[in-house]
Design a protein around this motif. Sequence first.
Motif, short mmCIF file in Angstrom:
data_model
loop_
_atom_site.label_atom_id
_atom_site.label_comp_id
_atom_site.label_asym_id
_atom_site.label_seq_id
_atom_site.Cartn_x
_atom_site.Cartn_y
_atom_site.Cartn_z
N GLN A 197 0.73 -1.30 0.04
CA GLN A 197 0.05 0.02 0.09
C GLN A 197 0.84 1.32 0.18
O GLN A 197 0.52 2.37 -0.25
N LEU A 198 2.13 1.08 0.07
CA LEU A 198 3.01 2.35 -0.01
C LEU A 198 3.85 2.65 -1.07
O LEU A 198 4.38 3.63 -1.17
N LEU A 199 3.35 1.67 -2.09
CA LEU A 199 3.56 1.98 -3.36
C LEU A 199 2.75 3.15 -4.13
O LEU A 199 1.80 3.23 -3.74
N ASP A 200 3.44 4.17 -5.01
CA ASP A 200 2.87 5.04 -5.53
C ASP A 200 1.84 4.73 -6.56
O ASP A 200 1.92 3.50 -7.10
N PRO A 201 0.77 5.03 -6.64
CA PRO A 201 -0.16 4.69 -7.75
C PRO A 201 0.23 4.78 -9.26
O PRO A 201 1.21 5.60 -9.51
N VAL A 202 -0.22 4.00 -10.22
CA VAL A 202 0.21 3.96 -11.33
C VAL A 202 -1.04 4.07 -12.44
O VAL A 202 -1.97 3.84 -12.07
N GLY A 203 -1.03 4.79 -13.60
CA GLY A 203 -2.03 4.69 -14.45
C GLY A 203 -3.30 5.66 -13.89
O GLY A 203 -2.94 6.71 -13.36
N ASP A 204 -4.29 4.96 -14.16
CA ASP A 204 -5.49 5.77 -13.59
C ASP A 204 -5.89 5.35 -12.32
O ASP A 204 -7.10 5.32 -11.92
N MET A 205 -5.01 4.89 -11.53
CA MET A 205 -5.36 4.38 -10.08
C MET A 205 -6.25 5.34 -9.09
O MET A 205 -6.67 4.89 -8.48
N ARG A 206 -6.01 6.68 -9.61
CA ARG A 206 -6.69 7.95 -8.63
C ARG A 206 -8.32 7.46 -9.12
O ARG A 206 -8.96 8.19 -8.26
N ARG A 207 -8.46 7.15 -10.03
CA ARG A 207 -10.02 6.82 -10.38
C ARG A 207 -10.87 6.23 -9.12
O ARG A 207 -11.82 6.74 -8.82
N GLN A 208 -10.19 5.41 -8.50
CA GLN A 208 -11.04 4.76 -7.43
C GLN A 208 -11.01 5.46 -6.34
O GLN A 208 -12.16 5.36 -5.33
N GLU A 209 -9.91 6.21 -5.98
CA GLU A 209 -10.08 7.01 -4.97
C GLU A 209 -11.27 8.14 -4.96
O GLU A 209 -11.97 8.39 -4.02
N VAL A 210 -11.42 8.73 -6.17
CA VAL A 210 -12.34 9.75 -6.50
C VAL A 210 -13.77 9.44 -6.06
O VAL A 210 -14.51 10.19 -5.81
N ILE A 211 -14.06 8.00 -6.16
CA ILE A 211 -15.55 7.52 -5.91
C ILE A 211 -15.97 8.00 -4.39
O ILE A 211 -16.92 8.18 -4.12
N PHE A 212 -14.97 8.12 -3.58
CA PHE A 212 -15.36 8.79 -2.13
C PHE A 212 -15.21 9.98 -1.96
O PHE A 212 -15.36 10.58 -0.83
N TRP A 213 -14.83 10.79 -2.97
CA TRP A 213 -14.57 12.41 -2.64
C TRP A 213 -15.80 13.10 -2.83
O TRP A 213 -17.03 12.86 -3.20
N THR A 214 -15.56 14.43 -1.95
CA THR A 214 -16.70 15.31 -2.21
C THR A 214 -16.19 16.62 -3.11
O THR A 214 -14.98 16.40 -3.23
N TRP A 215 -16.83 17.39 -3.59
CA TRP A 215 -16.26 18.58 -3.99
C TRP A 215 -15.23 19.16 -3.44
O TRP A 215 -14.22 19.92 -3.76
N HIS A 216 -15.41 19.28 -2.00
CA HIS A 216 -14.36 20.01 -1.01
C HIS A 216 -13.19 18.94 -1.23
O HIS A 216 -12.05 19.78 -1.31
N ASP A 217 -13.30 17.80 -1.46
CA ASP A 217 -11.91 17.15 -1.60
C ASP A 217 -11.20 17.30 -2.85
O ASP A 217 -10.01 17.56 -2.88
N TRP A 218 -11.96 17.55 -3.93
CA TRP A 218 -11.53 17.94 -5.06
C TRP A 218 -10.87 19.38 -5.04
O TRP A 218 -9.68 19.30 -5.76
N LEU A 219 -11.51 20.15 -4.51
CA LEU A 219 -11.14 21.61 -4.50
C LEU A 219 -9.88 21.53 -3.74
O LEU A 219 -8.73 22.49 -3.91
N GLN A 220 -9.64 20.68 -2.67
CA GLN A 220 -8.34 20.65 -1.64
C GLN A 220 -7.36 20.05 -2.77
O GLN A 220 -6.33 20.69 -2.68
N LEU A 221 -7.43 19.02 -3.52
CA LEU A 221 -6.45 18.81 -4.42
C LEU A 221 -5.78 19.71 -5.46
O LEU A 221 -4.82 20.05 -5.75
N ALA A 222 -6.93 20.58 -5.90
CA ALA A 222 -6.93 21.57 -6.93
C ALA A 222 -6.11 22.67 -6.39
O ALA A 222 -5.17 23.43 -7.24
N GLU A 223 -5.94 22.94 -5.07
CA GLU A 223 -5.12 24.20 -4.42
C GLU A 223 -3.69 23.58 -4.47
O GLU A 223 -2.79 24.48 -4.40
#
Length: 372
Positions: free
Chosen positions: A142-168
């Motif tokens: 679990q300590l390996l960095d994500p590869v490809g589009d692995m962040r896609r599965q993380e986004v399932i649990f986000w709110t827009w606030h989470d997305w805005l925090q990443l955008a900052e």
Amino acid sequence: MAAHSSTSNSDSTAEFHGVRDNPPWAFLVALAVIALIEVSLRFAPLDALIPYTTGIVEYESAAHYVQDIAPADICIIGSSRAREAIMSPEVKSHVLLHDGRDVNVANYACPDARAHDCLAIARNLIREGPPETIIYGVTARQLLDPVGDMRRQEVIFWTWHDWLQLAETDLAAAMRTLPWKAHWSLDRNIRLLRYRKKMSTIVGDVVIARRCRATHAPSAMDIITGRAFARPTRGEQSRWHDTRSHVSLVSRPLTKERAANYIEALLVDGVYVLSEAQWSNVESIILLAQEAGVELVFAEAPIAPILQHEYPPGVLDAFRSRMRSLAAEHDIQFIESAPFELGLTDADYLDYSHLNRAGAEQYTRWLMSEKN
């Protein structure tokens, strides 16, 4: 010729007006049908609607159960190793026997989840709950960095606030995930979209039922309502424990070469990199739980000796050492699997990185006996 052209134009105009003036009945009927289905879904039992099968749908199922119903009292997170190692029914039985409390327990661990996925799931659990306890089945993988589009599965649990925090902090990464976030926002508000994979999972369950007909005979209603096979997200054992309880490294041995290839595929320039960014995500989970007053327990998920021997020298020791330090720094329990693994045999492993049902029952009982 001119008169003929004028007549033709008049006829065409009349036909156009006729088409324009007639209501688009087919379109309106289609909209009415869609609206009727959407309203019907809002009155249907949620548990019967939520799709479940292996892969990305496991992330979706975890999000559905957490967001549409509620997080369990005791939540298990991690990768598929935690899903196969920590059995919710055994945790529930232990708490009932020793504490006299009937608690809800569910396993939201997902396949190939990295620390950033677990942070998103933990944040969602606390936001929608919070639960009283989170058991985090940690592994070096679990300590390996994500590869490809692995962040896609993380986004399932986000709110827009989470997305805005990443955008900052990382606008480029935020823009890459924007289509996924928009997709899941629509999913959350439109049930026809949210549960659209239900039909495909019904077909999948029919196929599995035929394959496992010697041990399972679910009815058509069981399949339609999602009761044909176990779901860890519902507080039951894993699907593999349900349908492959007889499989082990004894009945299906794996070669040393295959284990070596598995580890080699995870190396970056020949190095097994325990990412600092992922360590930071683990620390964020700790801080998140402590701020919410949620008990957090780290439990190392066991892996077979044949796989442990293929890790580059020092990797597992470095992982465990850092986990000990983190746990001590924040006064959190870290339960290492090494003492338990000494009593396991090949008969207790489904494959080189997952316990089978017999192994998981033993491990969960031991884990709960070690838990403070």
